[in-house]
Design an enzyme around this catalytic site. Structure first.
Site, short mmCIF file in Angstrom:
data_model
loop_
_atom_site.label_atom_id
_atom_site.label_comp_id
_atom_site.label_asym_id
_atom_site.label_seq_id
_atom_site.Cartn_x
_atom_site.Cartn_y
_atom_site.Cartn_z
N LYS A 1 0.83 -1.19 0.14
CA LYS A 1 -0.03 0.08 0.02
C LYS A 1 0.77 1.16 -0.22
O LYS A 1 0.70 2.27 -0.83
CB LYS A 1 -0.86 0.01 1.26
CG LYS A 1 -1.93 1.22 1.19
CD LYS A 1 -2.76 1.11 2.38
CE LYS A 1 -1.96 1.50 3.70
NZ LYS A 1 -3.10 1.77 4.75
N ASP B 1 -6.59 0.74 1.02
CA ASP B 1 -6.81 0.76 2.34
C ASP B 1 -8.23 0.05 2.71
O ASP B 1 -9.01 -0.50 1.78
CB ASP B 1 -6.65 2.08 2.78
CG ASP B 1 -7.84 3.09 2.47
OD1 ASP B 1 -8.56 2.61 1.75
OD2 ASP B 1 -7.52 4.28 2.95
#
Length: 231
Positions: free
Chosen positions: A132, A150
């Site tokens: 991420k 997320d």
């Protein structure tokens, strides 16, 4: 509850509509949409590490002090951990974050000549950096393809029927081919903004959503039960 399954063709068409409408709703590039304040890729990387379990507002209050003291990887690599801890304390988990920040800076200096690498395979080897964070850096700082996933991105892509996966890596792998590579970073940030403002976790505001007519999870599309009159 997961949204109903849809064909791959339907998912891709819906993804195109989602990307277009959210682009109108939240205009701007990935860099413009990013709430974290930075000037260099190194600063964005440090800010993204600090953003874990914290807010962008809080991180933006801390980073000016951090970057004034340690403007680049070389200066942070040799920092006193206690001094860094004092600066980043308010972001939470400050000891672990300090270890990641200094370790990241040392790795950037030792293995990449002081310059943050651009490749996913290199970024994820840095302390404190997962897919991420690497995708944030690639899409926002370097303008490269990358879909950061997320909790907001995962929730919205499932509600929209673009995926049924719960693992962020699988979500990234399934959703990324549905739009053009240059849209990925901005799409992620738009999904985050939409997830915070409209498609909230507990009670999504479907009546205010620009995607309600194409979202299989929309409460506005669920048929109401008709009462049968009795004699």
């Amino acid at each position: 509850m997961n949204p109903p399954r849809a064909s791959a063709r339907t998912r891709k068409a819906r993804a195109r509509t989602v990307a277009d409408r959210l682009a109108d709703e939240y205009p701007g590039s990935a860099k413009e949409l990013c709430a974290l304040e930075f000037e260099t890729p190194f600063q964005l990387l440090a800010a993204t590490i600090l953003s874990a379990q914290s807010t962008d507002v809080r991180v933006n209050m801390v980073t000016p002090v951090l970057f004034a003291a340690y403007p680049d990887a070389a200066s942070l690599a040799g920092a006193d951990p206690e001094a860094v801890e004092d600066i980043v304390r308010s972001t939470g988990f400050f000891r672990a974050k300090t270890k990641s920040l200094i370790g990241m800076a040392q790795a950037v200096c030792d293995r990449f000549g002081g310059e943050v690498p651009t490749g996913m395979e290199d970024l994820v080897t840095l302390p404190g950096v997962g897919r991420k964070t690497a995708n944030v850096l690639r899409s926002v700082a370097f303008g490269l393809p990358g879909l950061p996933v997320d909790t907001h991105v995962g929730r919205l892509t499932r509600r929209l029927g673009l995926t049924t996966a719960t693992d962020p890596v699988k979500v990234e792998a399934e959703v990324s081919p549905m739009v053009t590579p240059d849209e990925l970073g901005a799409l992620s940030l738009r999904l985050i903004l939409h997830g915070r403002a409209v498609c909230v976790a507990r009670k999504p505001r479907c009546e205010d959503c620009v995607l309600s007519d194409v979202c299989p999870s929309s409460t506005l599309l669920k048929p109401t039960r008709r009462r049968v009159a009795t004699a």
